[in-house]
Scaffold this motif. Sequence first.
Motif, PDB file in Angstrom:
ATOM      1  N   SER A  63       0.841  -1.190   0.000  1.00  0.00           N
ATOM      2  CA  SER A  63       0.000   0.000   0.000  1.00  0.00           C
ATOM      3  C   SER A  63       0.876   1.240   0.000  1.00  0.00           C
ATOM      4  CB  SER A  63      -0.892  -0.001   1.249  1.00  0.00           C
ATOM      5  OG  SER A  63      -0.108   0.266   2.398  1.00  0.00           O
ATOM      6  N   ALA A  64       0.269   2.361  -0.303  1.00  0.00           N
ATOM      7  CA  ALA A  64       1.004   3.628  -0.292  1.00  0.00           C
ATOM      8  C   ALA A  64       1.599   3.882   1.088  1.00  0.00           C
ATOM      9  CB  ALA A  64       0.079   4.768  -0.705  1.00  0.00           C
ATOM     10  N   ARG A  65       0.845   3.581   2.139  1.00  0.00           N
ATOM     11  CA  ARG A  65       1.332   3.811   3.502  1.00  0.00           C
ATOM     12  C   ARG A  65       2.530   2.930   3.808  1.00  0.00           C
ATOM     13  NH1 ARG A  65      -3.118   4.073   7.703  1.00  0.00           N
ATOM     14  NH2 ARG A  65      -3.409   5.930   6.467  1.00  0.00           N
ATOM     15  N   GLU A  66       2.473   1.658   3.433  1.00  0.00           N
ATOM     16  CA  GLU A  66       3.611   0.759   3.671  1.00  0.00           C
ATOM     17  C   GLU A  66       4.849   1.243   2.933  1.00  0.00           C
ATOM     18  OE1 GLU A  66       1.657  -3.625   4.370  1.00  0.00           O
ATOM     19  OE2 GLU A  66       1.632  -2.789   2.350  1.00  0.00           O
ATOM     20  N   THR A  67       4.663   1.708   1.713  1.00  0.00           N
ATOM     21  CA  THR A  67       5.786   2.203   0.929  1.00  0.00           C
ATOM     22  C   THR A  67       6.406   3.427   1.591  1.00  0.00           C
ATOM     23  OG1 THR A  67       4.824   1.368  -1.112  1.00  0.00           O
ATOM     24  CG2 THR A  67       6.489   3.100  -1.327  1.00  0.00           C
ATOM     25  N   VAL A  68       5.560   4.367   2.004  1.00  0.00           N
ATOM     26  CA  VAL A  68       6.061   5.587   2.634  1.00  0.00           C
ATOM     27  C   VAL A  68       6.769   5.257   3.943  1.00  0.00           C
ATOM     28  CG1 VAL A  68       5.346   7.727   3.787  1.00  0.00           C
ATOM     29  CG2 VAL A  68       4.440   7.159   1.519  1.00  0.00           C
ATOM     30  N   LEU A  69       6.164   4.432   4.774  1.00  0.00           N
ATOM     31  CA  LEU A  69       6.788   4.107   6.064  1.00  0.00           C
ATOM     32  C   LEU A  69       8.083   3.322   5.866  1.00  0.00           C
ATOM     33  CD1 LEU A  69       3.639   3.323   8.232  1.00  0.00           C
ATOM     34  CD2 LEU A  69       5.000   5.435   8.132  1.00  0.00           C
ATOM     35  N   SER A  70       8.142   2.503   4.843  1.00  0.00           N
ATOM     36  CA  SER A  70       9.393   1.810   4.520  1.00  0.00           C
ATOM     37  C   SER A  70      10.455   2.811   4.081  1.00  0.00           C
ATOM     38  CB  SER A  70       9.147   0.775   3.420  1.00  0.00           C
ATOM     39  OG  SER A  70      10.360   0.169   3.041  1.00  0.00           O
ATOM     40  N   ASP A  71      10.056   3.802   3.294  1.00  0.00           N
ATOM     41  CA  ASP A  71      10.985   4.844   2.868  1.00  0.00           C
ATOM     42  C   ASP A  71      11.480   5.655   4.061  1.00  0.00           C
ATOM     43  OD1 ASP A  71      10.637   3.996   0.261  1.00  0.00           O
ATOM     44  OD2 ASP A  71       9.318   5.660  -0.306  1.00  0.00           O
ATOM     45  N   VAL A  72      10.581   5.937   5.002  1.00  0.00           N
ATOM     46  CA  VAL A  72      10.973   6.661   6.221  1.00  0.00           C
ATOM     47  C   VAL A  72      11.975   5.825   7.010  1.00  0.00           C
ATOM     48  CG1 VAL A  72      10.159   7.508   8.469  1.00  0.00           C
ATOM     49  CG2 VAL A  72       8.876   8.050   6.385  1.00  0.00           C
ATOM     50  N   ASP A  73      11.702   4.530   7.144  1.00  0.00           N
ATOM     51  CA  ASP A  73      12.635   3.656   7.854  1.00  0.00           C
ATOM     52  C   ASP A  73      13.985   3.613   7.147  1.00  0.00           C
ATOM     53  OD1 ASP A  73      13.206   1.684   9.979  1.00  0.00           O
ATOM     54  OD2 ASP A  73      13.375   0.302   8.279  1.00  0.00           O
ATOM     55  N   ASP A  74      13.986   3.540   5.830  1.00  0.00           N
ATOM     56  CA  ASP A  74      15.246   3.559   5.071  1.00  0.00           C
ATOM     57  C   ASP A  74      16.028   4.848   5.353  1.00  0.00           C
ATOM     58  OD1 ASP A  74      14.564   1.123   3.957  1.00  0.00           O
ATOM     59  OD2 ASP A  74      13.996   1.969   2.009  1.00  0.00           O
ATOM     60  N   GLU A  75      15.320   5.974   5.355  1.00  0.00           N
ATOM     61  CA  GLU A  75      15.985   7.252   5.620  1.00  0.00           C
ATOM     62  C   GLU A  75      16.548   7.293   7.040  1.00  0.00           C
ATOM     63  OE1 GLU A  75      17.664  10.973   5.575  1.00  0.00           O
ATOM     64  OE2 GLU A  75      17.156   9.609   3.925  1.00  0.00           O
ATOM     65  N   ARG A  76      15.782   6.784   8.003  1.00  0.00           N
ATOM     66  CA  ARG A  76      16.284   6.752   9.384  1.00  0.00           C
ATOM     67  C   ARG A  76      17.543   5.888   9.474  1.00  0.00           C
ATOM     68  NH1 ARG A  76      17.376   8.410  12.455  1.00  0.00           N
ATOM     69  NH2 ARG A  76      16.763   7.335  14.340  1.00  0.00           N
ATOM     70  N   GLN A  77      17.577   4.787   8.744  1.00  0.00           N
ATOM     71  CA  GLN A  77      18.777   3.946   8.744  1.00  0.00           C
ATOM     72  C   GLN A  77      19.959   4.690   8.123  1.00  0.00           C
ATOM     73  OE1 GLN A  77      18.215  -0.141   7.468  1.00  0.00           O
ATOM     74  NE2 GLN A  77      16.087  -0.073   8.157  1.00  0.00           N
ATOM     75  N   ARG A  78      19.708   5.458   7.046  1.00  0.00           N
ATOM     76  CA  ARG A  78      20.784   6.254   6.446  1.00  0.00           C
ATOM     77  C   ARG A  78      21.286   7.311   7.428  1.00  0.00           C
ATOM     78  NH1 ARG A  78      17.771   5.314   1.785  1.00  0.00           N
ATOM     79  NH2 ARG A  78      16.440   7.137   2.063  1.00  0.00           N
ATOM     80  N   GLN A  79      20.352   7.953   8.145  1.00  0.00           N
ATOM     81  CA  GLN A  79      20.741   8.960   9.127  1.00  0.00           C
ATOM     82  C   GLN A  79      21.586   8.335  10.235  1.00  0.00           C
ATOM     83  OE1 GLN A  79      17.038  10.640  10.462  1.00  0.00           O
ATOM     84  NE2 GLN A  79      16.683  11.724   8.542  1.00  0.00           N
ATOM     85  N   ASP A  80      21.150   7.181  10.733  1.00  0.00           N
ATOM     86  CA  ASP A  80      21.908   6.498  11.790  1.00  0.00           C
ATOM     87  C   ASP A  80      23.286   6.094  11.295  1.00  0.00           C
ATOM     88  OD1 ASP A  80      19.892   6.798  13.626  1.00  0.00           O
ATOM     89  OD2 ASP A  80      19.146   4.741  13.445  1.00  0.00           O
ATOM     90  N   ALA A  81      23.360   5.618  10.061  1.00  0.00           N
ATOM     91  CA  ALA A  81      24.651   5.208   9.512  1.00  0.00           C
ATOM     92  C   ALA A  81      25.578   6.413   9.356  1.00  0.00           C
ATOM     93  CB  ALA A  81      24.462   4.511   8.162  1.00  0.00           C
ATOM     94  N   LYS A  82      25.024   7.556   8.964  1.00  0.00           N
ATOM     95  CA  LYS A  82      25.844   8.752   8.736  1.00  0.00           C
ATOM     96  C   LYS A  82      26.227   9.438  10.043  1.00  0.00           C
ATOM     97  CE  LYS A  82      26.078  13.065   6.159  1.00  0.00           C
ATOM     98  NZ  LYS A  82      25.452  13.894   5.136  1.00  0.00           N
ATOM     99  N   TRP A  83      25.261   9.607  10.946  1.00  0.00           N
ATOM    100  CA  TRP A  83      25.472  10.429  12.125  1.00  0.00           C
ATOM    101  C   TRP A  83      25.535   9.649  13.426  1.00  0.00           C
ATOM    102  CZ3 TRP A  83      26.880  15.050  10.639  1.00  0.00           C
ATOM    103  CH2 TRP A  83      26.379  15.570   9.458  1.00  0.00           C
ATOM    104  N   GLY A  84      25.138   8.368  13.407  1.00  0.00           N
ATOM    105  CA  GLY A  84      25.054   7.615  14.657  1.00  0.00           C
ATOM    106  C   GLY A  84      23.873   8.106  15.479  1.00  0.00           C
ATOM    107  N   GLU A  85      23.792   7.617  16.703  1.00  0.00           N
ATOM    108  CA  GLU A  85      22.712   8.058  17.586  1.00  0.00           C
ATOM    109  C   GLU A  85      22.935   9.512  17.938  1.00  0.00           C
ATOM    110  OE1 GLU A  85      21.880   7.312  22.135  1.00  0.00           O
ATOM    111  OE2 GLU A  85      21.353   5.528  20.961  1.00  0.00           O
TER     112      GLU A  85
END
Length: 180
Positions: A63-85
Amino acid sequence: MTINQNQIEAAARAIRDAVRISIRPNGGTMELLEQGHTFHLNQDEATKAAKAAHEAFHPTATSARETVLSDVDDERQRQDAKWGEQNHPDGTGPARLPLHPITGDARYDAIELAELATQVTDRRASRGECAWKDILLEEVFEALAESDPAALRTELIQVAAVAAQWAEAIDRRNAGGVSL
């Protein structure tokens, strides 16, 4: 050992077929244990394996919501990888001047901006002219006006929900499901 695409697909098939698998953190990597075999996955590989497993369970379009929330999770993982906690001060509260660092404008404090944004959104909505930017700005300014951590958290969830809903609307437009 680096996991390859065949191993990711095998892991997804094993999960789909309900073969007992466990995944456990191991320092900066993940271990995927399947029928006596151990695969060590770095963060990127673990993400790919998780996506492959998700697709094995959900072979149809999401669904559109699953896609968006997956994209948000992907971005959060990129942020964590770049900046850490990250742990920064909130910098919010009714007397703060949220626009001042950006524009030098010290005329409006956070509470006034939240009230103005609400008035604008309500006025535009009553005329059938409300746009996503109006709704999102209202929620952002309401969050910036909060000093209580529990209330701030609630407002931030509302900001995230509006942003996700806006992204879903863009996806629907791009898919041809909605015309404006």
